[in-house]
Design a protein around this motif. Structure first.
Motif: not given
Length: 953
Positions: A320-326
């Motif tokens: 759905n377009g959500s994303w994350g980085l760590s």
């Protein structure tokens, strides 16, 4: 033992006779043709026999007259033969063999036999050969010096059991086998029945070939992490290549469990093992989330920067377009410091395309723990981010349930100036509440302290209270930032009080800490610095009392102050912040009197209770502060506050940090407290055993204050507390407060509202007892784990720590990192003992009960809430363990967060089943995997996670 050795030509392989002919006559002889070699061979054979005879003659003289002739003791030989010698004791030989100049040392417990014709040494009984970094032991060893070959074999006893199987060691290369044929020049070998350990695993093969670089090639081999002779599982491969301390490469292989072949396998496999960290790709997990669609999560790259530092970069993406980085960083420096840092950022979309909402969150965590060295110390514990991060992005239920987070970074040191110890500290602190979204940051906070200085301590002629006269100094500076809206703490209407926007439920929207709200946060910043100088001494009064008078001077600096203006048109007061240096000063005096006395009640000699002792520690303090609230000091301002013309004297520093107390009028307060301890002395079990002491009440105390200069309500609320341990198992803690005043209920006909007002009359004066208990708390806690079980666990951990310390002192540099990892794991277990799975403890139960009671006054209904929490574990068998955690809220009438964890030890495997059966975090997780960290991906998992069942905003 070999007595005399000639160096042979490795290329041509000629014998001693031919060597002499070539040396003296310088001609090329061919032993296959008729030549001078053929003619002279009998003469040189005779010469060779003469030399052998000469060797034995010299040896005989050496053995008989060794100490006199050669000046040293020499072991005797039992028998001598012409072609071979047998020795009963261990001997050592150091030679140059061909082109190889390294010293060769060999031993034999039973005998060592040398065949001079074939230049072969036979070693029997606990035989061993050391050559450079190579160490070979076996029951029998044959050393062919002419061909550079070593053959080692084991033997079997009458029962068929192997004795003295060859063990080969070279550096970290170590393996055991049935037999070894090894070339010391090329360092190649053929090994039969090999068993070798590499990393956490074991390799077995019928026949293996060793290359010159230490690599092994095995046919029909097996690899396993199970250390049993008959392993529970193994990976069977047709071909295996092993590169020591690096990796194993297997040809077509499949998994075998309990001797049953499975279809799990592949055409090739690479199994790396090393004691050092290695960089590599982290394979993501996949699945489907209800609110965000399909996903790839926790995938990225692991970077082993060096032996002190490692970094991890992960990402997640949804359809759905959500994303994350760590990004995560771990570092450690032995005897210096250790720590870890983590930063995460997530962009999340919620809802359909037309009504889509976007959320951006971040979270930063950092821990830094130094090893104390010298005077300075730097510590860090950081947990901060957007207040909604955990609710929207964290998959850990414990973080989801947590509401309060705090951080601190500090540096502390001390130094000596002129004989006075100076302490210095600077810190940054932060706290936030995920429910209220309020965050407070103190950056920086600095403290300087001068330890107490005794001005007249060296004056021998002065009285003791003069010698005890001391002075100290403390400086504190603070800068505080908050996203909390300024509250109306003035007690009247304020025209320019800043209001926060409201949401759909008319609740204030608290701004987050980000760039868009930075101006708002800086406008509400609070800064200041304070000084405190106490002067005190100690005086003995009537021998048993201690009197401590103290005079203290305080001064506080601020970068601005408040100014008040009455606005008749608005019927309110405008409060302005005036920039410019401002200060508040004052002084106070106090006098403390305390003592300690005992009362003992004795029982009869035959009574089990011999005596009860009551210890009383009373303390009374009188404090006085002058009136600095007069406008002439400039600390306050008189201002009209309502249309009726009411005049109030307002402080110009309300809500400032650090707070400066400006009392209205002179202040005189008497603080009092009484602490009580009750102990009992019990008679011994027998007439000869000693009496023992037990605590009946560890503490029972009450405290309060009395203000004689106040007009009304001079007595404060009385605080009560008690602590004891029942039956040696149950910790009981009680606390509460007693309101000593009476109350009356009034009814306002104009507003039709009932009000309850306190009356300046004590409850005992009105015949209503001692007063009203307006709040109380009772807590029970007990641990039913038998002390002997807990002691065994502590002993095991202490023994493991002791053995690990010994291993680390004796280990080489290559083994240090692996031992340091074990040390970190042991430290983690000792810090979290309840998470340690100890199968030797058959059961453990911990129960906590807490009850809160509140009743503001006699005319309101009391509020009672109580909760029961329990946790523990049960060892069903030596390999089955069940761990549980739950509780019950009697007010809400439902179970609290419940978790059940079932663990099965399968020797080289392990199985876990984790279940959260109730509530928002309902989920379960089943997994079976190999214990070895090297094969952590060899596992079977099945789960249903709470964070993929729905979205919690």
């Amino acid at each position: 033992m070999k007595i005399f050795t000639f160096q042979k030509n490795q290329k041509k392989g000629v014998n001693f006779e031919k060597f002499l002919i070539e040396f003296f006559l310088m001609i090329d002889f061919n032993p296959t043709k008729k030549s001078l070699y053929t003619i002279l061979k009998p003469f040189f054979s005779l010469f060779n026999s003469f030399l052998v005879y000469l060797q034995f003659s010299l040896l005989f003289v050496f053995l008989i007259f060794g100490q006199n002739v050669f000046g040293q003791n020499t072991p005797k030989m039992d028998s001598l033969k012409k072609e071979k010698k047998t020795v009963d004791t261990i001997k050592v030989d150091k030679n140059k063999i061909g082109d190889i100049t390294t010293t060769v040392i060999y031993y034999g417990r039973d005998s060592i036999v040398t065949d001079l014709d074939t230049e072969t040494v036979y070693i029997y009984g606990e035989a061993s050969i050391k050559y450079g970094d190579i160490d070979l032991t076996a029951s029998q060893i044959q050393f062919d010096q002419r061909n550079n070959l070593i053959t080692a074999r084991g033997t079997k006893d009458t029962t068929g059991k192997w004795i003295g199987r060859p063990i080969f060691k070279q550096g970290q290369d170590n393996y055991e086998s049935d037999s070894i044929l090894y070339n010391i020049k090329s360092q190649k070998a053929i090994v039969k029945g090999i068993v070798t350990k590499q990393g956490e695993g074991y390799i077995t093969s019928r026949v293996a070939k060793r290359g010159g670089e230490g690599e092994m090639y095995a046919g029909g081999g097996c690899y396993t992490t199970c250390n049993l002779k008959h392993p529970h599982w193994y990976i069977s491969a047709k071909k295996i290549k092993m590169i020591p301390q690096k990796q194993i490469v297997a040809g077509p292989f499949h998994l075998v469990i309990a001797d049953v072949p499975t279809p799990l396998g592949f055409i090739f496999g690479i199994f790396p093992f090393t004691q050092t960290r290695r960089s590599g790709i982290i394979v993501p997990t996949y699945g489907e989330a209800v609110d965000r669609g399909f996903y790839l999560r926790q995938g990225g790259y692991y970077w082993a920067v060096n032996k002190y530092m490692a970094a991890e970069f992960l990402g997640e993406i949804y359809t759905n377009g959500s994303w994350g980085l760590s990004g995560a960083l771990q570092y450690t420096k032995k005897y210096r410091m250790s720590g870890s840092a983590n930063i995460r950022f997530n962009k999340r979309y919620q809802g359909e395309q037309a009504t889509r909402e976007e959320f951006q969150d971040f979270w930063i965590s950092w821990t830094h723990t130094p090893v104390p060295r010298g005077r300075g110390s730097f510590n860090a514990s950081v947990n901060l981010g957007t207040t909604s991060f955990n609710r929207r992005n964290d998959f850990n239920p414990n973080n989801q349930l947590a509401n309060n987070f705090s951080s601190s970074i500090s540096y502390n040191t001390n130094f000596n100036i002129g004989g006075s110890m100076i302490t210095f500290s600077v810190s940054a602190r932060h706290d936030q509440n995920s429910n209220t979204n309020i965050m407070n940051v103190a950056l920086p906070s600095m403290n300087i302290g001068v330890n107490r200085i005794y001005l007249f301590k060296k004056l021998d002629f002065a009285p003791n209270f003069i010698k005890q006269l001391s002075i100290a100094y403390t400086f504190r500076a603070d800068a505080r930032f908050s996203n909390q809206a300024p509250s109306n703490s003035f007690g009247f209407a304020v025209s320019n009080l800043q209001q926060l926007p409201l949401d759909a439920n008319n609740q204030p929207i608290v701004p987050d800490f980000n760039g868009g709200n930075l101006d708002y946060i800086l406008r509400n910043a609070k800064m200041g610095a304070s000084h405190n100088i106490p002067i005190s001494t100690t005086i003995k009064v009537l021998k048993y009392f201690s009197l401590n008078p103290t005079l203290s001077y305080q001064e506080t600096w601020y970068p601005n102050s408040l100014a008040y203006t009455w606005l008749p048109t608005n019927n309110a007061v405008r409060v302005d912040t005036v920039a410019g240096f401002a200060r508040v000063y004052g002084f106070s005096a106090s006098m403390t009197l305390n003592t300690r006395f005992f009362g003992i009640f004795k029982f009869g000699k035959k009574s089990k209770i011999q005596a009860i002792r009551h210890t009383v520690n009373p303390n009374i303090t009188y404090s006085y502060a002058p009136d600095f609230s007069r406008p002439s000091f400039g600390f306050t301002q008189e201002i009209q506050t309502d249309a009726a013309g009411k005049i109030q004297n307002m402080s110009r520093f309300i809500g400032f940090e650090p707070a400066a107390s400006i009392g209205t009028g002179q202040s005189a307060i008497i603080n009092f407290s009484v602490a009580n301890i009750f102990e009992a002395k019990l008679r011994g079990q027998t007439d000869t055993s000693q009496a023992r002491k037990i605590n009946i009440l560890d503490n029972f105390s009450f405290n309060g204050s009395f203000a004689p200069t106040k007009d009304t309500f001079k007595l404060s609320t009385i605080g009560l507390s008690a602590r004891t341990k029942l039956l040696g198992l149950i910790d009981l803690n009680m606390s509460g407060s007693l309101d000593p005043y009476t109350y009356r209920e009034t009814f306002e006909s104009t507003t039709n509202i009932k009000r309850v007002l306190a009356v300046d009359t004590y409850a005992w004066q009105a015949g209503k007892g001692l007063g009203n208990i307006n709040n109380a708390n009772v807590a029970f806690a007990f641990d039913l784990t038998p002390k002997s079980f807990k002691k065994n666990t502590e002993n095991k951990l202490n023994e493991a720590e002791k053995n690990l310390g010994t291993d680390m002192r004796n280990a080489n540099a290559k083994d240090q990192q692996a031992l340091e990892q074990k040390q970190d794991a042991l430290k983690q277990i000792k810090q979290n003992p309840n998470e340690y799975v100890d199968f030797d403890i058959p059961w453990q139960l911990q129960v906590n009960y807490n009850m809160q009671y509140s009743k503001a006054n006699p005319f309101v209904t009391d509020i009672i809430s109580h909760q029961l929490n329990f946790s523990g574990n049960i060892s069903l068998t030596k390999t089955w363990k069940m761990v549980f955690r739950s509780g019950y809220d009697f007010t809400a009438k439902n179970l609290s967060f419940t978790n059940i964890d079932i663990y099965k030890d399968l020797h080289c495997w392990e199985m876990r089943f984790n279940w959260n059966p109730f509530g928002q975090f309902q989920s379960w997780n089943f997994g079976i995997n190999v214990k070895s960290s090297m094969l952590q991906d060899l596992k079977l998992t099945r789960q249903r996670s709470w964070y993929d069942r729905g979205f919690v905003r």
